[in-house]
Design a protein around this motif. Structure first.
Motif, PDB file in Angstrom:
ATOM      1  N   ARG A   6       3.978   6.432   4.008  1.00 57.82           N
ATOM      2  CA  ARG A   6       3.245   6.615   2.749  1.00 57.82           C
ATOM      3  C   ARG A   6       4.171   6.730   1.545  1.00 57.82           C
ATOM      4  O   ARG A   6       3.804   6.347   0.428  1.00 57.82           O
ATOM      5  N   ARG A   7       5.358   7.258   1.756  1.00 55.97           N
ATOM      6  CA  ARG A   7       6.246   7.556   0.614  1.00 55.97           C
ATOM      7  C   ARG A   7       6.787   6.254   0.008  1.00 55.97           C
ATOM      8  O   ARG A   7       7.496   5.501   0.674  1.00 55.97           O
ATOM      9  N   PRO A   8       6.493   5.994  -1.261  1.00 54.54           N
ATOM     10  CA  PRO A   8       6.953   4.750  -1.886  1.00 54.54           C
ATOM     11  C   PRO A   8       8.467   4.678  -2.036  1.00 54.54           C
ATOM     12  O   PRO A   8       9.031   3.590  -2.111  1.00 54.54           O
ATOM     13  N   GLU A   9       9.122   5.835  -2.074  1.00 52.30           N
ATOM     14  CA  GLU A   9      10.575   5.846  -2.233  1.00 52.30           C
ATOM     15  C   GLU A   9      11.308   5.633  -0.915  1.00 52.30           C
ATOM     16  O   GLU A   9      12.538   5.505  -0.888  1.00 52.30           O
ATOM     17  N   GLN A  10      10.581   5.599   0.180  1.00 48.53           N
ATOM     18  CA  GLN A  10      11.200   5.401   1.490  1.00 48.53           C
ATOM     19  C   GLN A  10      11.294   3.906   1.808  1.00 48.53           C
ATOM     20  O   GLN A  10      10.292   3.202   1.768  1.00 48.53           O
ATOM     21  N   TYR A  11      12.499   3.442   2.115  1.00 45.74           N
ATOM     22  CA  TYR A  11      12.740   2.017   2.401  1.00 45.74           C
ATOM     23  C   TYR A  11      12.299   1.702   3.837  1.00 45.74           C
ATOM     24  O   TYR A  11      13.093   1.426   4.716  1.00 45.74           O
TER      25      TYR A  11
ATOM     26  N   ILE B  53      -3.445  -0.009   0.726  1.00 43.34           N
ATOM     27  CA  ILE B  53      -2.396   0.885   1.225  1.00 43.34           C
ATOM     28  C   ILE B  53      -1.262   1.037   0.215  1.00 43.34           C
ATOM     29  O   ILE B  53      -0.242   1.668   0.510  1.00 43.34           O
ATOM     30  N   CYS B  54      -1.410   0.458  -0.977  1.00 45.43           N
ATOM     31  CA  CYS B  54      -0.350   0.466  -1.992  1.00 45.43           C
ATOM     32  C   CYS B  54      -0.550   1.607  -2.987  1.00 45.43           C
ATOM     33  O   CYS B  54      -1.661   1.824  -3.487  1.00 45.43           O
ATOM     34  N   GLU B  55       0.543   2.289  -3.305  1.00 41.61           N
ATOM     35  CA  GLU B  55       0.490   3.350  -4.311  1.00 41.61           C
ATOM     36  C   GLU B  55       0.526   2.726  -5.712  1.00 41.61           C
ATOM     37  O   GLU B  55       0.766   1.531  -5.875  1.00 41.61           O
ATOM     38  N   ALA B  56       0.321   3.573  -6.719  1.00 42.92           N
ATOM     39  CA  ALA B  56       0.100   3.097  -8.089  1.00 42.92           C
ATOM     40  C   ALA B  56       1.271   2.296  -8.660  1.00 42.92           C
ATOM     41  O   ALA B  56       1.058   1.366  -9.445  1.00 42.92           O
ATOM     42  N   MET B  57       2.504   2.651  -8.293  1.00 47.06           N
ATOM     43  CA  MET B  57       3.660   1.923  -8.854  1.00 47.06           C
ATOM     44  C   MET B  57       3.734   0.482  -8.349  1.00 47.06           C
ATOM     45  O   MET B  57       4.456  -0.342  -8.897  1.00 47.06           O
ATOM     46  N   PHE B  58       2.959   0.158  -7.324  1.00 47.59           N
ATOM     47  CA  PHE B  58       2.948  -1.202  -6.785  1.00 47.59           C
ATOM     48  C   PHE B  58       1.783  -2.035  -7.311  1.00 47.59           C
ATOM     49  O   PHE B  58       1.947  -3.229  -7.576  1.00 47.59           O
ATOM     50  N   ASP B  59       0.592  -1.399  -7.443  1.00 48.71           N
ATOM     51  CA  ASP B  59      -0.571  -2.208  -7.842  1.00 48.71           C
ATOM     52  C   ASP B  59      -1.407  -1.598  -8.960  1.00 48.71           C
ATOM     53  O   ASP B  59      -2.489  -2.082  -9.272  1.00 48.71           O
ATOM     54  N   GLY B  60      -0.925  -0.504  -9.567  1.00 45.86           N
ATOM     55  CA  GLY B  60      -1.605   0.039 -10.743  1.00 45.86           C
ATOM     56  C   GLY B  60      -2.701   1.040 -10.475  1.00 45.86           C
ATOM     57  O   GLY B  60      -3.253   1.619 -11.411  1.00 45.86           O
ATOM     58  N   ASP B  61      -3.070   1.268  -9.216  1.00 42.50           N
ATOM     59  CA  ASP B  61      -4.064   2.291  -8.907  1.00 42.50           C
ATOM     60  C   ASP B  61      -3.711   2.980  -7.592  1.00 42.50           C
ATOM     61  O   ASP B  61      -2.802   2.556  -6.870  1.00 42.50           O
TER      62      ASP B  61
ATOM     63  N   ASP C 227      -6.223   3.799  -1.013  1.00 41.92           N
ATOM     64  CA  ASP C 227      -7.450   4.339  -0.429  1.00 41.92           C
ATOM     65  C   ASP C 227      -7.160   5.677   0.250  1.00 41.92           C
ATOM     66  O   ASP C 227      -6.092   5.860   0.851  1.00 41.92           O
ATOM     67  N   SER C 228      -8.105   6.578   0.147  1.00 46.81           N
ATOM     68  CA  SER C 228      -7.941   7.858   0.842  1.00 46.81           C
ATOM     69  C   SER C 228      -8.003   7.644   2.349  1.00 46.81           C
ATOM     70  O   SER C 228      -8.797   6.829   2.845  1.00 46.81           O
ATOM     71  N   ASN C 229      -7.158   8.340   3.056  1.00 43.16           N
ATOM     72  CA  ASN C 229      -7.127   8.275   4.524  1.00 43.16           C
ATOM     73  C   ASN C 229      -7.016   6.842   5.037  1.00 43.16           C
ATOM     74  O   ASN C 229      -7.688   6.449   5.983  1.00 43.16           O
ATOM     75  N   TYR C 230      -6.174   6.038   4.374  1.00 40.65           N
ATOM     76  CA  TYR C 230      -6.099   4.609   4.759  1.00 40.65           C
ATOM     77  C   TYR C 230      -5.556   4.391   6.164  1.00 40.65           C
ATOM     78  O   TYR C 230      -5.838   3.374   6.793  1.00 40.65           O
ATOM     79  N   GLN C 231      -4.780   5.332   6.676  1.00 39.83           N
ATOM     80  CA  GLN C 231      -4.241   5.179   8.032  1.00 39.83           C
ATOM     81  C   GLN C 231      -5.361   5.014   9.062  1.00 39.83           C
ATOM     82  O   GLN C 231      -5.281   4.184   9.967  1.00 39.83           O
ATOM     83  N   ALA C 232      -6.425   5.795   8.886  1.00 36.01           N
ATOM     84  CA  ALA C 232      -7.542   5.766   9.837  1.00 36.01           C
ATOM     85  C   ALA C 232      -8.362   4.482   9.730  1.00 36.01           C
ATOM     86  O   ALA C 232      -9.167   4.179  10.618  1.00 36.01           O
ATOM     87  N   LYS C 233      -8.159   3.719   8.644  1.00 42.82           N
ATOM     88  CA  LYS C 233      -8.943   2.507   8.426  1.00 42.82           C
ATOM     89  C   LYS C 233      -8.253   1.237   8.940  1.00 42.82           C
ATOM     90  O   LYS C 233      -8.826   0.147   8.849  1.00 42.82           O
ATOM     91  N   LEU C 234      -7.043   1.379   9.456  1.00 38.74           N
ATOM     92  CA  LEU C 234      -6.327   0.213   9.978  1.00 38.74           C
ATOM     93  C   LEU C 234      -7.027  -0.346  11.211  1.00 38.74           C
ATOM     94  O   LEU C 234      -7.503   0.409  12.067  1.00 38.74           O
ATOM     95  N   ASN C 235      -7.066  -1.662  11.301  1.00 44.97           N
ATOM     96  CA  ASN C 235      -7.671  -2.325  12.458  1.00 44.97           C
ATOM     97  C   ASN C 235      -6.567  -3.011  13.261  1.00 44.97           C
ATOM     98  O   ASN C 235      -6.136  -4.116  12.930  1.00 44.97           O
ATOM     99  N   PHE C 236      -6.111  -2.359  14.332  1.00 52.21           N
ATOM    100  CA  PHE C 236      -5.008  -2.897  15.118  1.00 52.21           C
ATOM    101  C   PHE C 236      -5.419  -4.126  15.926  1.00 52.21           C
ATOM    102  O   PHE C 236      -4.562  -4.847  16.437  1.00 52.21           O
ATOM    103  N   GLY C 237      -6.715  -4.358  16.018  1.00 51.29           N
ATOM    104  CA  GLY C 237      -7.182  -5.568  16.686  1.00 51.29           C
ATOM    105  C   GLY C 237      -6.821  -6.828  15.924  1.00 51.29           C
ATOM    106  O   GLY C 237      -6.774  -7.926  16.503  1.00 51.29           O
ATOM    107  N   ASN C 238      -6.543  -6.694  14.626  1.00 49.71           N
ATOM    108  CA  ASN C 238      -6.182  -7.847  13.800  1.00 49.71           C
ATOM    109  C   ASN C 238      -4.713  -8.236  13.928  1.00 49.71           C
ATOM    110  O   ASN C 238      -4.338  -9.365  13.604  1.00 49.71           O
ATOM    111  N   SER C 239      -3.866  -7.305  14.323  1.00 49.26           N
ATOM    112  CA  SER C 239      -2.423  -7.547  14.330  1.00 49.26           C
ATOM    113  C   SER C 239      -2.019  -8.405  15.524  1.00 49.26           C
ATOM    114  O   SER C 239      -2.710  -8.465  16.539  1.00 49.26           O
TER     115      SER C 239
END
Length: 419
Positions: free
Chosen positions: A277-282, A244-252, A255-267
């Motif tokens: 999604r916006r990296p500039e948003q705190y 779920i990290c954009e390039a400025m955080f991990d270099g790449d 994932d596409s459409n990562y929101q749909a891949k979240l598993n809320f059963g784990n939380s």
């Protein structure tokens, strides 16, 4: 003969009136230092004294045995106490046991072993819990990723997480602080630590830490989290195996459409949330209410729920206070959107004006966890670089009391939650 009888009578009377207990009153008007009273109780437990927590009796008072060293310690630390005779103690316990009273006496068995998840070199005032533990003179051990990943959590009963980011996005400080020396240094340090521990990315390493903490709770541990540690922890669990990290955080790229891949059963506590999604948003997600709040400072309070002390001692312990109304305070994660909280989670403190939960509790496996929104209960809007809160100016803080309720909570004999 008469004089002898009078003497014997007075002697017997002195024995029956002998002081046997110390009461640490926790009501609003009597106790001069509520926070240090928790420290006294913890100190007594560490010395194998018996103690009782009198739920809803004068603000959640503590009952201790009478001993000269306990009296001296109270005097040294500036904690108000009252000396009770056996008959006075019996009268109080009789009042508490009455079915008509929403009170209960809970035995505190042992001083819990406390760990605080915090990076090395972090200032104590960056974390409200380390600040209040230090002030209350309650010992704790700082631990971080290396200790967690080497299973050292097994040595502790209680774990605290504060202003953390378990998603690998460096606290979402990118927009405001990406060019500052401290941000650059922290990013380098995090990357070096991840590499040392055998991970290609910080997000992967932090995700592994989150899962170890999850296992600690499932195995019977107690976890207390504040501010961004709450939602970022659940996000990391839900995003396990998803980038779920954009390039400025991990270099790449993420994932596409990562929101749909979240598993809320784990939380642990939150469901159906949408990631920011916006990296500039705190902001991490829409779990947090900071940007959705419309409450003026003078009206920013949250209410503590009232529970049955006899039937629901767990939330009753966690909500002990000398007021039901606690002033609000901000943080990166200030409060939780009530609509995104799972149905099995207990909301213990809320602000109905804004439809937000501030203080929540739940069970996971054999363990329990509490999430508390906001950064510092006595600093309405704590900023990076702000001076530390001086707790000598806030010895009766209701918000800090909630933190310390969680610290002593593992010391108690538990009854099953009914609510």
């Amino acid at each position: 003969m008469y004089k002898s009888l009078v003497y014997i009578f007075m002697l017997l009377l002195s024995f029956t009136a002998k002081a046997s207990f110390i009461l640490l009153p926790m009501d609003e008007t009597t106790q001069q230092n509520h926070l240090k009273a928790y420290g006294i109780t913890y100190w007594c437990l560490s010395k194998d004294y018996k103690a009782s927590w009198l739920l809803n009796y004068r603000g959640g008072s503590f009952l201790l045995p009478d001993a000269e060293e306990i009296r001296k310690e109270c005097q040294i630390r500036g904690v108000s106490f009252e000396v009770l005779s056996d008959s006075e103690e019996a009268s109080i316990l009789n009042e508490i046991s009455s079915p008509s009273q929403n009170m209960e006496s809970v035995i505190l068995e042992k001083a819990p072993k406390i760990a605080v998840y915090t990076p090395k070199g972090k200032q104590p005032w960056d974390d409200a819990v380390t600040l209040v533990l230090t002030y209350a003179e309650i010992p704790f051990t700082p631990i971080y990723d290396e200790e967690v990943l080497s299973d050292q959590l097994l040595l502790y009963d209680w774990l605290h997480l504060h202003h953390e980011d378990f998603t690998g996005q460096y606290g979402k400080f990118y927009a405001a602080y990406k060019n500052t020396p401290w941000y650059i240094d922290q990013k380098k340090d995090a990357e070096a630590l991840a590499t040392k521990l055998g991970y290609n990315k910080v997000s992967q390493e932090k995700g592994a830490v989150a899962k170890k903490i999850r296992d600690f709770v499932i195995g019977g541990g107690f976890m207390f989290a504040m501010c961004s540690a709450t939602d970022s922890f659940d996000i990391a669990l839900a995003a396990d195996g998803v980038d779920i990290c954009e390039a400025m955080f991990d270099g790449d790229a993420s994932d596409s459409n990562y929101q749909a891949k979240l598993n809320f059963g784990n939380s642990f506590a939150f469901k159906d949330f949408t990631l920011e999604r916006r990296p500039e948003q705190y902001e991490f997600s829409d779990i947090d209410m900071t940007l959705k709040r419309k409450i003026p400072v003078e009206k920013d309070y949250f209410s503590l729920m009232e529970f049955s002390a006899k039937w629901d001692p767990i939330p009753s312990m966690l909500c002990q206070n000398h007021t039901q109304l606690v002033k609000g305070f901000m943080g990166q994660t200030t409060a939780f959107d009530s609509s995104l909280i799972k149905s099995n989670i207990l909301i213990m403190g809320s602000c109905e004006l804004n439809g937000e939960a501030r203080y929540i509790h739940g069970e996971k496996g054999k363990g329990m966890f509490t999430f508390f929104g906001g950064h510092d209960p006595e600093d309405f809007q704590h900023q990076v670089g702000d001076p530390p809160t001086v707790l000598d100016l806030h010895p009766n803080s209701p918000g800090y009391r909630l933190i310390l309720n969680n610290v002593l909570f593992p010391a108690a004999k538990k009854k099953k939650l009914k609510t």
